[in-house]
Design a protein around this motif. Structure first.
Motif, mmCIF file in Angstrom:
data_model
loop_
_atom_site.group_PDB
_atom_site.id
_atom_site.type_symbol
_atom_site.label_atom_id
_atom_site.label_comp_id
_atom_site.label_asym_id
_atom_site.label_seq_id
_atom_site.Cartn_x
_atom_site.Cartn_y
_atom_site.Cartn_z
ATOM 1 N N UNK A 4 -16.342 2.311 6.297
ATOM 2 C CA UNK A 4 -15.393 2.809 7.299
ATOM 3 C C UNK A 4 -14.189 1.866 7.420
ATOM 4 N N UNK A 5 -14.466 0.563 7.367
ATOM 5 C CA UNK A 5 -13.360 -0.399 7.389
ATOM 6 C C UNK A 5 -12.455 -0.223 6.179
ATOM 7 N N UNK A 6 -13.082 0.000 5.028
ATOM 8 C CA UNK A 6 -12.334 0.203 3.786
ATOM 9 C C UNK A 6 -11.404 1.408 3.899
ATOM 10 N N UNK A 7 -11.921 2.489 4.465
ATOM 11 C CA UNK A 7 -11.105 3.697 4.644
ATOM 12 C C UNK A 7 -9.935 3.407 5.570
ATOM 13 N N UNK A 8 -10.222 2.698 6.653
ATOM 14 C CA UNK A 8 -9.175 2.406 7.640
ATOM 15 C C UNK A 8 -8.082 1.521 7.023
ATOM 16 N N UNK B 87 -12.601 -3.774 15.600
ATOM 17 C CA UNK B 87 -11.729 -4.588 16.451
ATOM 18 C C UNK B 87 -11.439 -5.942 15.818
ATOM 19 N N UNK B 88 -12.443 -6.508 15.174
ATOM 20 C CA UNK B 88 -12.228 -7.789 14.497
ATOM 21 C C UNK B 88 -11.201 -7.656 13.378
ATOM 22 N N UNK B 89 -11.080 -6.443 12.871
ATOM 23 C CA UNK B 89 -10.126 -6.195 11.800
ATOM 24 C C UNK B 89 -8.735 -5.874 12.352
ATOM 25 N N UNK B 90 -8.593 -5.994 13.657
ATOM 26 C CA UNK B 90 -7.278 -5.801 14.267
ATOM 27 C C UNK B 90 -6.973 -4.366 14.666
#
Lengths: 229, 480
Positions: B95-99, B125-128
């Protein structure tokens, strides 16, 4: 298809259910007949279901009654702007003109940005139903071009028009309809939305509050006259 | 979500001592039971429907290796993408990768226990990224930086004054404790978030393999917003959510809503098959379905434990559980709470980490009596206790004296003469060791155990007492 996670999961599941290799059969459940209610049946059951949900069904017997109902609803909710589906039923009824007579601006949707801003600003959204389930008062709407989901979602008031030939007795009667849609060219519709009552929540101390994110008011207009003349 | 299952004892003690919380929980559980009862009373043959539901889950899980690829094929045919995640970290990474790849800045979320299970919010959130929960209860819980305490009513542990203070503090609005007004404030704030969001993340109640359709139930409309307005929709579901046909879905959907809130159908049911089609003016450009295993295939392999995966997340078992009503959802220390939480937390978390929750159960069976798919929670609970006791990975107290005592009992119980003698001795000593049935002289090894339990009264066996009882009963008149 060479996703190692996929292979690992399918293999683990396969081993767990006690199968050597996953079988790849695709049994097809063909559509059965959709059990539409006879058009001559009255609207009492549907009206009672909607009333129990706190919403309203009005039986409309002619174009004048339609204009009067629109006038009353738009006045009650102080509607200035409306947004509607680009649907044959709504065009034939000339909804835009009827709303304009009530000083309600109902512009056609030109594009995506237009849809978003119109739906976000409009107080009223007008749609036509693919089906109405009478035992639960459920509105069934297939999504698509000219049948935008935002129209029945963003405005505070949702007005849905339905004809007597689009009624089903119970939710289970929707299964053949879904199967029928699935077997049409292009496969199942991208979205089908079932609406049973207006938006609500009880997340604060279990006190019921209407109109959280979706519409607060729903009106169903049952058209009991030959609208396709 | 931080795992605190090992602290269930102290958290439960603190929660049980909180009178306000206790009253709130009792009222909430009572209200949900009442709603369910109202629905059930008007339901035609609930027992038959529960049997049907159980059979559907049994079949769909037995066929899961076939249904998952079928679902994948149908989702792809509709223009969607399917991702496979073996564990929570993989789901977060997908999911982070997609975002990241799509330059997502704002995310709106529909209520999803799965996203709690994989700790998605923190990762995003940690990913900003800005992440907004949009279910009213979840939004309240997020603002308060807490976690949900009930599957259906995440903020049930907070009263309206607390919510009013929270809104005033975090949203800068005037203090009001009117639920109507508080809801209006949340609607106004979240409406902007929906319109600005790039990505909508939801769970899913069911995935229908024959059509590649995701089914989502809700009452508020936030899931409709999250799946309609952002240009990207990501749905995260456990692999056990797959059913084969529309007909299977129809059997389970009526059980779900009746058991949850007594509704014949929730306000909204969205059936989503892929992203927007050519020429359409709305809906996400991309639809991604993330299928998460995270221990589920392991649970599936055990014929008795497998039923834990039948759960529809209706919450009915929580509302009848005497333990849940006393200690609340947070005490369980992880995502799931109540009877089903005892089962799922223990099995989904790594071995040895799920905590002693299965032991925090009275085995009264109220949960099994209401479960729409007839999960036998007590039976699974007992099996888990046995597995945990046998497995040294679990940090359970295993005092040698208790082991010795149980071995002695096992030895005695298989030797009738010895057992009779021991019973006679116990009857003789009972008035001294446990006056009035209350244990006093418990040996140190089991003194903690004895503190919260009453010893049974030692009596002669029933077969020996029966002749006397029958004489006394015979003197009474037979009821007509």
């Amino acid at each position: 298809m060479s996703d190692p996670a996929r292979e690992a999961i399918v293999q683990a599941v396969s081993a767990a259910v006690g199968r050597g290799q996953p079988t790849r059969s695709d049994p097809d459940t063909g559509p059965s007949q959709v059990a539409w209610l006879p058009p001559e049946e009255d609207w009492e059951a549907a009206a009672a279901s909607l009333q129990a949900l706190g919403d309203e069904l009005l039986v409309i017997k002619g174009r004048q009654e339609l204009a009067a109902a629109l006038g009353e609803i738009t006045a009650r909710h102080q509607v200035k702007r409306a947004v509607r589906w680009d649907h044959r039923l709504l065009r034939r009824l000339d909804i835009d003109r009827l709303l304009a007579e009530q000083s309600v601006d109902c512009a056609a949707i030109a594009g995506e940005q237009d849809l978003r801003s119109l739906a976000a600003e409009a107080e009223l959204g007008v749609t036509a139903l693919d089906a109405l389930v009478v035992s639960t008062g459920t509105l069934v709407m297939r999504g698509g071009r000219g049948r935008e989901r935002a129209v029945s979602l963003l405005p505070e008031v949702h007005l849905a028009l339905v004809t007597p030939d689009r009624r089903l007795r119970a939710i289970k009667d929707l299964v053949p309809l879904w199967q029928q849609w699935r077997s049409e060219p292009g496969g199942p519709p991208g979205s089908v939305t079932l609406v049973t009552g207006h938006s609500r929540t009880a997340d604060i101390e279990l006190i019921l509050v209407s109109g959280v994110h979706g519409p607060k008011y729903i009106y169903v207009l049952a058209l009991e006259f030959p609208w396709d003349d | 979500m931080k795992v605190r299952t090992d602290r269930i004892k102290e958290m439960a003690a603190a929660a049980a001592a909180d009178q306000g919380l206790h009253q709130t929980l009792l009222a909430a559980a009572g209200r949900f039971r009442q709603l369910r009862q109202g629905g059930v009373a008007a339901f035609d043959d609930l027992e038959k429907a529960r049997d049907q539901g159980r059979r559907v889950k049994e079949r769909c899980l037995a066929e899961l290796d076939r249904l998952l690829p079928r679902l994948e094929k149908q989702v792809r045919a509709a223009g969607g993408r399917v991702h496979w995640a073996r564990d929570a970290a993989a789901a977060r990474a997908i999911i982070l990768g997609l975002a990241r790849a799509r330059g997502v800045k704002r995310v709106v979320k529909g209520k999803s226990m799965m996203s709690e299970e994989v700790g998605l919010n923190q990762a995003l959130e940690q990913d900003g990224l800005e992440v907004f929960e949009t279910d009213l209860g979840e939004y309240i819980v997020q603002l308060a930086q807490e976690s949900p305490s009930h599957i259906l009513a995440p903020a049930i542990h907070k009263n309206k004054q607390e919510i009013a203070a929270l809104f005033a503090d975090k949203l800068g609005v005037d203090y009001t404790d009117d639920p109507e007004e508080l809801t209006r404030i949340a609607r106004r704030v979240l409406r902007q978030k929906f319109l600005q969001a790039d990505m909508g993340i939801t769970g899913g109640n069911f995935a229908i393999a024959e059509s590649g359709t995701l089914a989502l139930f809700e009452n508020e409309g936030n899931i409709r917003m999250s799946t309609t307005l952002p240009r990207l929709h990501v749905a995260l579901i456990g692999i056990e959510k797959v059913v084969e046909t529309y007909r299977d879905f129809d059997v389970l959907r009526k059980l779900l809503t009746i058991s949850a809130t007594g509704q014949k159908l929730s306000t909204y049911l969205s059936l989503i098959t892929g992203p927007r089609r050519d020429g359409e003016l709305e809906g996400p450009d991309e639809f991604h379905l993330v299928l998460l295993d995270n221990g589920r295939s392991r649970i599936l392999a055990d014929p008795l434990l497998r039923q834990s995966l039948y759960c529809l997340r209706c919450g009915a078992c929580l509302n009848v559980c005497p333990v849940y009503q006393c200690i609340g959802g947070h005490s369980y220390g992880w995502v799931y709470s109540g009877p089903i939480g005892c089962l799922l937390n223990t099995q989904l978390l790594p071995r040895g980490q799920g905590g002693p929750a299965p032991f925090a159960c009275t085995l009264c069976g109220a949960c099994a009596a209401v479960c729409p798919v007839k999960i036998d929670h007590p039976k699974v609970m007992l099996h888990l206790r046995w597995l945990m006791a046998e497995d040294p990975a679990w940090p359970l107290p295993r005092p040698p004296a208790a082991r010795l005592g149980l071995s002695l009992y096992a030895w005695l119980a298989t030797r009738p003469a010895g057992f009779r003698s021991a019973s006679a001795l116990a009857r003789l000593l009972a008035p001294i060791a446990a006056p009035g049935g209350k244990a006093r002289l418990t040996p140190p090894a089991i003194s903690r155990w004895g503190r919260t339990r009453r010893l049974p009264r030692w009596q002669r066996p029933f077969s020996q007492r029966w002749p006397g009882l029958r004489r006394r009963l015979g003197n009474r008149e037979e009821p007509s």
